[in-house]
Design a protein around this motif. Structure first.
Motif, PDB file in Angstrom:
ATOM      1  N   GLU A   1       0.814  -1.214   0.000  1.00  0.00           N
ATOM      2  CA  GLU A   1       0.000   0.000   0.000  1.00  0.00           C
ATOM      3  C   GLU A   1       0.851   1.269   0.000  1.00  0.00           C
ATOM      4  OE1 GLU A   1      -2.518  -0.271   3.435  1.00  0.00           O
ATOM      5  OE2 GLU A   1      -3.397  -2.175   2.785  1.00  0.00           O
TER       6      GLU A   1
ATOM      7  N   THR B   1       3.578   1.798  -1.932  1.00  0.00           N
ATOM      8  CA  THR B   1       4.377   1.890  -3.156  1.00  0.00           C
ATOM      9  C   THR B   1       4.529   3.322  -3.647  1.00  0.00           C
ATOM     10  OG1 THR B   1       3.767  -0.345  -3.785  1.00  0.00           O
ATOM     11  CG2 THR B   1       4.559   1.077  -5.541  1.00  0.00           C
ATOM     12  N   GLU B   2       3.448   4.070  -3.673  1.00  0.00           N
ATOM     13  CA  GLU B   2       3.501   5.447  -4.167  1.00  0.00           C
ATOM     14  C   GLU B   2       4.333   6.344  -3.257  1.00  0.00           C
ATOM     15  OE1 GLU B   2       2.396   6.443  -7.176  1.00  0.00           O
ATOM     16  OE2 GLU B   2       1.906   4.323  -7.452  1.00  0.00           O
ATOM     17  N   VAL B   3       4.304   6.082  -1.976  1.00  0.00           N
ATOM     18  CA  VAL B   3       5.049   6.893  -1.021  1.00  0.00           C
ATOM     19  C   VAL B   3       6.545   6.612  -1.116  1.00  0.00           C
ATOM     20  CG1 VAL B   3       5.421   7.327   1.450  1.00  0.00           C
ATOM     21  CG2 VAL B   3       3.101   7.066   0.573  1.00  0.00           C
TER      22      VAL B   3
ATOM     23  N   GLY C   1       8.234   4.766  -3.686  1.00  0.00           N
ATOM     24  CA  GLY C   1       8.822   4.720  -5.018  1.00  0.00           C
ATOM     25  C   GLY C   1       9.826   3.601  -5.185  1.00  0.00           C
TER      26      GLY C   1
ATOM     27  N   SER D   1      10.186   0.664  -2.662  1.00  0.00           N
ATOM     28  CA  SER D   1       9.031  -0.171  -2.306  1.00  0.00           C
ATOM     29  C   SER D   1       9.372  -1.663  -2.322  1.00  0.00           C
ATOM     30  CB  SER D   1       7.834   0.130  -3.210  1.00  0.00           C
ATOM     31  OG  SER D   1       8.128  -0.135  -4.549  1.00  0.00           O
TER      32      SER D   1
ATOM     33  N   GLN E   1      -0.610  12.037  -0.656  1.00  0.00           N
ATOM     34  CA  GLN E   1      -0.525  11.483  -2.017  1.00  0.00           C
ATOM     35  C   GLN E   1      -1.719  11.930  -2.850  1.00  0.00           C
ATOM     36  OE1 GLN E   1       1.982   9.410  -3.517  1.00  0.00           O
ATOM     37  NE2 GLN E   1       2.964  10.346  -1.763  1.00  0.00           N
TER      38      GLN E   1
ATOM     39  N   ARG F   1      -4.825  11.746  -5.168  1.00  0.00           N
ATOM     40  CA  ARG F   1      -5.865  10.696  -5.294  1.00  0.00           C
ATOM     41  C   ARG F   1      -6.187  10.434  -6.727  1.00  0.00           C
ATOM     42  NH1 ARG F   1      -5.931   8.542  -0.460  1.00  0.00           N
ATOM     43  NH2 ARG F   1      -5.951  10.075   1.149  1.00  0.00           N
TER      44      ARG F   1
END
Length: 187
Positions: A37, A39-41, A43, A46, A185, A187
């Motif tokens: 969950e 991954t976006e934070v 990069g 991850s 992040q 949305r």
């Protein structure tokens, strides 16, 4: 768990935990799902987080329990048997404020000497978040419920109970930082 390192880590953790410690295996899988969950934070990091998440409790495997302190036993196994990535090994060794528990056990100097804490607070916080928002059965939970569950399971006056009491402010702060990063992040 899509990265190459995470796939390898999942195989190692499953081989060590699935049969002898099925509940730890369920928890480790849940912690890895939680890591996905982020991954976006995180990069590029991850895959490293996913690997540390699924391996963080590998030191509970009976055949690996040398000192009885699972972060140290797991990290030594990953370093000595698998020649794992140094950052991964250091994350496993220091997950969820392990230095404080190591101090309770008289092992802080050993842990710090062999596996210095990573300088990347994002990764350290992320692993705390993943571990401390996942139940022993691998389900998501709040950090407050998780801290209460650990205290109830071990007892407030036990070594782990004392450690959790000391670590709680830092655990809560780490979870708060990760939740803030998630909220920021797009949305």
């Amino acid at each position: 768990m899509n990265g190459t390192l995470t796939k390898w880590a999942c195989q190692v953790a499953e081989a060590e935990l699935r049969k002898p410690r099925p509940r730890r295996w369920a928890h480790s899988q849940g912690v890895a799902r939680r890591a996905a969950e982020l991954t976006e934070v995180l990069g590029n990091d991850s895959d490293l987080l996913g690997s540390a998440a699924v391996l963080h409790d590998v030191g509970y495997a009976p055949r690996l329990a040398v000192t009885g302190f699972h972060p140290l036993d797991g990290a030594r196994f990953l370093r000595d048997i698998h020649a794992a990535d140094g950052r991964l090994v250091r994350l496993v060794a220091n997950h969820s404020l392990a230095l404080l528990e190591a101090e309770e056990r008289g092992l802080r100097d050993v842990l710090e000497a062999e596996f210095p804490l990573l300088d990347d607070q994002r990764l350290v916080d992320a692993l705390v978040y993943c571990d401390m928002t996942t139940t022993p059965d691998g389900e998501g939970t709040s950090v407050d419920a998780r801290l209460a569950e650990i205290t109830a399971r071990y007892g407030s006056d036990s070594l782990v109970g004392r450690f959790i009491r000391r670590a709680s402010p830092e655990i809560l702060a780490a979870v708060e930082r990760v939740e803030a990063a998630l909220a920021a992040q797009p949305r």
